[in-house]
Design a protein around this motif. Structure first.
Motif, mmCIF file in Angstrom:
data_model
loop_
_atom_site.group_PDB
_atom_site.id
_atom_site.type_symbol
_atom_site.label_atom_id
_atom_site.label_comp_id
_atom_site.label_asym_id
_atom_site.label_seq_id
_atom_site.Cartn_x
_atom_site.Cartn_y
_atom_site.Cartn_z
ATOM 1 N N ILE A 1 0.843 -1.194 0.000
ATOM 2 C CA ILE A 1 0.000 0.000 0.000
ATOM 3 C C ILE A 1 0.886 1.255 0.000
ATOM 4 O O ILE A 1 0.626 2.210 -0.729
ATOM 5 C CB ILE A 1 -0.984 -0.006 1.198
ATOM 6 N N ALA A 2 1.949 1.261 0.803
ATOM 7 C CA ALA A 2 2.856 2.425 0.858
ATOM 8 C C ALA A 2 3.511 2.658 -0.509
ATOM 9 O O ALA A 2 3.625 3.811 -0.955
ATOM 10 C CB ALA A 2 3.921 2.220 1.936
ATOM 11 N N GLU A 3 3.930 1.591 -1.174
ATOM 12 C CA GLU A 3 4.536 1.738 -2.506
ATOM 13 C C GLU A 3 3.503 2.222 -3.519
ATOM 14 O O GLU A 3 3.807 3.054 -4.382
ATOM 15 C CB GLU A 3 5.149 0.408 -2.952
ATOM 16 N N GLY A 4 2.275 1.711 -3.401
ATOM 17 C CA GLY A 4 1.202 2.164 -4.276
ATOM 18 C C GLY A 4 0.934 3.652 -4.108
ATOM 19 O O GLY A 4 0.713 4.375 -5.089
ATOM 20 N N LYS A 5 0.977 4.141 -2.873
ATOM 21 C CA LYS A 5 0.791 5.571 -2.618
ATOM 22 C C LYS A 5 1.902 6.391 -3.268
ATOM 23 O O LYS A 5 1.645 7.465 -3.823
ATOM 24 C CB LYS A 5 0.753 5.856 -1.114
ATOM 25 N N ARG A 6 3.131 5.879 -3.220
ATOM 26 C CA ARG A 6 4.242 6.599 -3.857
ATOM 27 C C ARG A 6 4.029 6.699 -5.364
ATOM 28 O O ARG A 6 4.287 7.737 -5.975
ATOM 29 C CB ARG A 6 5.577 5.948 -3.510
ATOM 30 N N VAL A 7 3.542 5.620 -5.971
ATOM 31 C CA VAL A 7 3.258 5.646 -7.415
ATOM 32 C C VAL A 7 2.141 6.653 -7.695
ATOM 33 O O VAL A 7 2.238 7.451 -8.637
ATOM 34 C CB VAL A 7 2.897 4.238 -7.941
ATOM 35 N N GLN A 8 1.094 6.649 -6.894
ATOM 36 C CA GLN A 8 -0.004 7.597 -7.094
ATOM 37 C C GLN A 8 0.484 9.040 -6.935
ATOM 38 O O GLN A 8 0.130 9.906 -7.736
ATOM 39 C CB GLN A 8 -1.149 7.295 -6.115
ATOM 40 N N ASN A 9 1.326 9.300 -5.935
ATOM 41 C CA ASN A 9 1.869 10.650 -5.750
ATOM 42 C C ASN A 9 2.801 11.037 -6.891
ATOM 43 O O ASN A 9 2.829 12.204 -7.302
ATOM 44 C CB ASN A 9 2.558 10.772 -4.393
ATOM 45 N N PHE A 10 3.556 10.080 -7.419
ATOM 46 C CA PHE A 10 4.390 10.339 -8.592
ATOM 47 C C PHE A 10 3.515 10.790 -9.762
ATOM 48 O O PHE A 10 3.836 11.768 -10.452
ATOM 49 C CB PHE A 10 5.176 9.075 -8.968
ATOM 50 N N LEU A 11 2.424 10.077 -9.992
ATOM 51 C CA LEU A 11 1.525 10.430 -11.095
ATOM 52 C C LEU A 11 0.966 11.835 -10.900
ATOM 53 O O LEU A 11 0.893 12.620 -11.849
ATOM 54 C CB LEU A 11 0.412 9.388 -11.234
ATOM 55 N N ILE A 12 0.589 12.175 -9.678
ATOM 56 C CA ILE A 12 0.100 13.522 -9.381
ATOM 57 C C ILE A 12 1.182 14.548 -9.691
ATOM 58 O O ILE A 12 0.911 15.595 -10.297
ATOM 59 C CB ILE A 12 -0.365 13.623 -7.914
ATOM 60 N N SER A 13 2.425 14.250 -9.302
ATOM 61 C CA SER A 13 3.520 15.197 -9.528
ATOM 62 C C SER A 13 3.785 15.433 -11.014
ATOM 63 O O SER A 13 4.370 16.444 -11.388
ATOM 64 C CB SER A 13 4.805 14.702 -8.844
ATOM 65 N N ARG A 14 3.337 14.507 -11.852
ATOM 66 C CA ARG A 14 3.493 14.652 -13.298
ATOM 67 C C ARG A 14 2.235 15.224 -13.954
ATOM 68 O O ARG A 14 2.153 15.316 -15.166
ATOM 69 C CB ARG A 14 3.826 13.301 -13.949
ATOM 70 N N GLY A 15 1.221 15.543 -13.147
ATOM 71 C CA GLY A 15 0.016 16.167 -13.666
ATOM 72 C C GLY A 15 -1.116 15.219 -14.025
ATOM 73 O O GLY A 15 -2.056 15.606 -14.716
ATOM 74 N N TYR A 16 -1.049 13.988 -13.536
ATOM 75 C CA TYR A 16 -2.081 12.993 -13.822
ATOM 76 C C TYR A 16 -2.908 12.742 -12.565
ATOM 77 O O TYR A 16 -2.382 12.803 -11.461
ATOM 78 C CB TYR A 16 -1.457 11.701 -14.332
#
Length: 151
Positions: free
Chosen positions: A59-74
């Motif tokens: 779950i923690a790794e999934g959150k990092r991926v989701q935050n990465f996507l947000i940081s790229r504008g998705y």
């Protein structure tokens, strides 16, 4: 027996039978829910649908991926660590826009085209050396964990 109770009992028995026969064995971190195929909540034509697929991420790794996507504008939807349809749609857009060969459609389904594009991304700096074959095997999952740990 009331129709709702009967439908839930039948769906529950179907899920248990599918798990017992290996029909849901590849679900990974996913879980099954039922979605009626018509407007009736008591439909006996329920479809088993995987709600999320983290490809082995915590779950923690999934959150990092989701935050990465947000940081790229998705927009991956709710940042809850569960890579569901919205998260995978965001990932598909990212993979397409950054030139990793995702041809579409942007449907949030973790199918062969999504995995192939992800494998191309993971080969670009995250140690994936396997075939670009659209199969999320152990090499793809290990590289995806490295991706999640570095973003």
């Amino acid at each position: 027996m009331r129709p709702n109770v009967l439908a839930k009992t039948l769906v529950g028995a179907t899920v248990v039978a599918a798990i017992a026969t290996g029909g849901l064995a590849g679900a990974g971190n996913s879980y099954a829910t039922t979605t009626p195929t018509s407007g009736s909540a008591a439909s006996s034509n329920a479809v088993i649908r995987l709600t999320y697929d983290n490809l082995g991420l915590t779950i923690a790794e999934g959150k990092r991926v989701q935050n990465f996507l947000i940081s790229r504008g998705y927009n991956p939807g709710q940042v809850d660590g569960e890579l569901g349809e919205d998260s995978w749609k965001a990932m598909q857009h990212y993979l397409h826009d950054y030139g990793y060969g995702y041809p579409g459609p942007f449907d949030g389904v973790v199918g062969a085209n999504t995995i192939k594009a992800l494998q191309r991304r993971l080969a670009d700096g995250f140690g994936y050396t396997g075939a670009i074959d659209g199969v999320a095997g152990s090499g793809t999952r290990a590289a995806f964990k490295r991706f999640a740990d570095r973003v």
